[in-house]
Write a protein that holds these residues in place. Structure first.
Motif, PDB file in Angstrom:
ATOM      1  N   SER A   1      32.716 -51.279 113.776  1.00  0.00           N
ATOM      2  CA  SER A   1      32.699 -50.155 112.869  1.00  0.00           C
ATOM      3  C   SER A   1      31.112 -49.869 112.815  1.00  0.00           C
ATOM      4  O   SER A   1      30.192 -50.347 112.100  1.00  0.00           O
ATOM      5  CB  SER A   1      33.121 -50.472 111.567  1.00  0.00           C
ATOM      6  OG  SER A   1      33.055 -49.516 110.766  1.00  0.00           O
ATOM      7  N   PRO A   2      30.518 -48.801 113.690  1.00  0.00           N
ATOM      8  CA  PRO A   2      29.413 -48.403 113.558  1.00  0.00           C
ATOM      9  C   PRO A   2      28.950 -47.738 112.220  1.00  0.00           C
ATOM     10  O   PRO A   2      29.909 -47.143 111.549  1.00  0.00           O
ATOM     11  CB  PRO A   2      28.975 -47.265 114.667  1.00  0.00           C
ATOM     12  CG  PRO A   2      30.528 -46.769 114.810  1.00  0.00           C
ATOM     13  CD  PRO A   2      31.421 -47.919 114.592  1.00  0.00           C
ATOM     14  N   SER A   3      27.421 -47.612 111.804  1.00  0.00           N
ATOM     15  CA  SER A   3      27.316 -47.408 110.688  1.00  0.00           C
ATOM     16  C   SER A   3      27.046 -45.697 110.619  1.00  0.00           C
ATOM     17  O   SER A   3      27.032 -45.186 111.873  1.00  0.00           O
ATOM     18  CB  SER A   3      25.847 -47.853 109.991  1.00  0.00           C
ATOM     19  OG  SER A   3      25.027 -47.677 111.016  1.00  0.00           O
TER      20      SER A   3
ATOM     21  N   GLY B   1      19.136 -47.011 114.535  1.00  0.00           N
ATOM     22  CA  GLY B   1      19.487 -48.055 115.462  1.00  0.00           C
ATOM     23  C   GLY B   1      20.126 -49.241 115.028  1.00  0.00           C
ATOM     24  O   GLY B   1      20.164 -50.237 115.663  1.00  0.00           O
ATOM     25  N   GLU B   2      20.831 -49.142 113.814  1.00  0.00           N
ATOM     26  CA  GLU B   2      21.609 -50.369 113.301  1.00  0.00           C
ATOM     27  C   GLU B   2      22.692 -50.791 114.025  1.00  0.00           C
ATOM     28  O   GLU B   2      23.406 -49.717 114.667  1.00  0.00           O
ATOM     29  CB  GLU B   2      21.677 -50.020 111.960  1.00  0.00           C
ATOM     30  CG  GLU B   2      22.639 -50.861 110.990  1.00  0.00           C
ATOM     31  CD  GLU B   2      23.026 -50.594 109.759  1.00  0.00           C
ATOM     32  OE1 GLU B   2      23.740 -51.428 109.009  1.00  0.00           O
ATOM     33  OE2 GLU B   2      22.667 -49.521 109.347  1.00  0.00           O
ATOM     34  N   MET B   3      22.848 -51.984 114.170  1.00  0.00           N
ATOM     35  CA  MET B   3      23.918 -52.507 115.303  1.00  0.00           C
ATOM     36  C   MET B   3      25.199 -52.159 114.362  1.00  0.00           C
ATOM     37  O   MET B   3      25.385 -52.372 112.830  1.00  0.00           O
ATOM     38  CB  MET B   3      23.787 -53.945 115.258  1.00  0.00           C
ATOM     39  CG  MET B   3      22.573 -54.450 116.303  1.00  0.00           C
ATOM     40  SD  MET B   3      22.937 -53.645 117.839  1.00  0.00           S
ATOM     41  CE  MET B   3      24.190 -54.702 118.211  1.00  0.00           C
ATOM     42  N   PRO B   4      26.385 -52.004 115.069  1.00  0.00           N
ATOM     43  CA  PRO B   4      27.810 -51.749 114.423  1.00  0.00           C
ATOM     44  C   PRO B   4      28.300 -53.086 113.960  1.00  0.00           C
ATOM     45  O   PRO B   4      27.886 -54.179 114.174  1.00  0.00           O
ATOM     46  CB  PRO B   4      28.607 -51.316 115.491  1.00  0.00           C
ATOM     47  CG  PRO B   4      27.697 -51.861 116.588  1.00  0.00           C
ATOM     48  CD  PRO B   4      26.312 -51.999 116.371  1.00  0.00           C
TER      49      PRO B   4
ATOM     50  N   MET C   1      37.276 -49.160 114.819  1.00  0.00           N
ATOM     51  CA  MET C   1      37.829 -49.330 116.280  1.00  0.00           C
ATOM     52  C   MET C   1      38.269 -50.655 116.520  1.00  0.00           C
ATOM     53  O   MET C   1      37.575 -51.707 116.233  1.00  0.00           O
ATOM     54  CB  MET C   1      36.652 -49.080 117.277  1.00  0.00           C
ATOM     55  CG  MET C   1      37.172 -49.079 118.906  1.00  0.00           C
ATOM     56  SD  MET C   1      38.126 -47.648 119.134  1.00  0.00           S
ATOM     57  CE  MET C   1      36.744 -46.266 119.228  1.00  0.00           C
ATOM     58  N   LEU C   2      39.453 -50.888 116.977  1.00  0.00           N
ATOM     59  CA  LEU C   2      40.055 -52.086 116.999  1.00  0.00           C
ATOM     60  C   LEU C   2      39.960 -52.536 118.583  1.00  0.00           C
ATOM     61  O   LEU C   2      40.834 -51.714 119.399  1.00  0.00           O
ATOM     62  CB  LEU C   2      41.577 -52.270 116.387  1.00  0.00           C
ATOM     63  CG  LEU C   2      41.401 -52.353 114.850  1.00  0.00           C
ATOM     64  CD1 LEU C   2      42.956 -52.436 114.433  1.00  0.00           C
ATOM     65  CD2 LEU C   2      40.548 -53.413 114.222  1.00  0.00           C
ATOM     66  N   ASN C   3      39.786 -53.654 118.933  1.00  0.00           N
ATOM     67  CA  ASN C   3      39.507 -53.832 120.570  1.00  0.00           C
ATOM     68  C   ASN C   3      40.060 -55.142 120.654  1.00  0.00           C
ATOM     69  O   ASN C   3      40.086 -56.248 120.221  1.00  0.00           O
ATOM     70  CB  ASN C   3      38.026 -53.968 120.837  1.00  0.00           C
ATOM     71  CG  ASN C   3      37.968 -54.433 122.459  1.00  0.00           C
ATOM     72  OD1 ASN C   3      38.063 -53.489 123.202  1.00  0.00           O
ATOM     73  ND2 ASN C   3      37.440 -55.673 122.451  1.00  0.00           N
TER      74      ASN C   3
END
Length: 265
Positions: free
Chosen positions: A175-177, A184-187, A106-108
């Protein structure tokens, strides 16, 4: 009868278009038929020419963006891609081989966000298998600036318009895993600077595709030296649907069973 020595088609045509005064109706019918046939043939030739030109343009555009053959493995990263590349280049008909990393992201920018397919590439190698470098909008940067450690990014013109950004602006990649919900890993978060904007006039690329350097993508996604696969260009694209069996044998010699090798045509 001496006129019979003329070409038969010309003789018959003149016979019924230059008839006597009392046969003007026959002359009119013959002339109308000739004009109708001529117009029909003209329209047919025009349509065929337009369709052939359209087909050639679409083929060149689509096949210019897609590699003839893609080599990858199911659910695995490809390690030691440099040696694989060297071996594949030794095969007949192979012109170029380029590694790539492909990940959804995802580009923000500000309040705007867009889904994207991120492509990690080596610019010097990718330009031999893709024509995207030729579609950079004038005065909108240079894709050769996607160098290791630069964290530069190239995006399509439609995406740039939707995100309201231009060359030099910054984007945040999220980019979420795959197991984020379970672990619960952070993206993965990374800041990129827009180095180029391209326009291919194909929605798939102008709207959702973004390019970064291969090493920058590997760092962002924690892939170390692995890549998603390798793209190949052949000297004859019609060989793409049936890659030679020796490609599979060479791939298997690198320690894993060949997962996927597909022709793009």
């Amino acid at each position: 009868m001496s006129k019979m020595f003329q070409p038969m088609e010309l003789f018959v045509g003149l016979r019924y278009t230059r008839s006597q005064r009392q046969k003007h109706f026959i002359s009119f019918i013959s002339l109308a038929s000739m004009i109708g046939i001529a117009i029909g043939v003209l329209v047919l030739i025009t349509v065929l020419s337009v369709m052939n030109g359209f087909e050639q343009t679409m083929r060149e555009r689509i096949m210019g963006m897609l590699a003839h053959v893609t080599v990858s493995e199911h659910d695995l990263g490809v390690s030691d891609w440099q040696n694989v590349q060297k071996e594949l280049l030794d095969f007949p008909h192979v012109k170029a081989v380029s590694p790539f990393i492909e990940k959804p992201a995802m580009l923000n920018q500000g309040d705007e966000a867009r889904a994207a397919v991120l492509q990690g590439i080596v610019p010097e190698l990718e330009q031999n298998v893709s024509t995207v470098f030729q579609h950079v909008v004038k005065d909108k940067g240079d894709m050769m600036k996607l160098q290791p450690g630069s964290f530069n990014i190239a995006i399509g013109a439609t995406m740039a318009k939707e995100l309201k950004v231009d060359v030099g602006d910054a984007l945040t990649l999220v980019s979420p895993s795959e197991n984020a919900l379970e672990t619960g890993e952070m993206p993965a978060l990374q800041r990129f600077t827009i180095a180029a904007i391209f326009r291919v006039d194909m929605q798939q690329f102008d709207t959702t595709t973004a390019y970064v350097n291969l090493e920058d993508a590997a760092k962002t996604f924690g892939m170390n030296a692995d890549v998603t696969g390798l793209r190949m260009t052949l000297d004859d694209l019609y060989l793409a649907p049936k890659p030679p069996k020796r490609f599979y044998n060479a791939w298997g010699r690198h320690g894993r069973i060949c997962g996927r090798m597909t022709g793009q045509i």
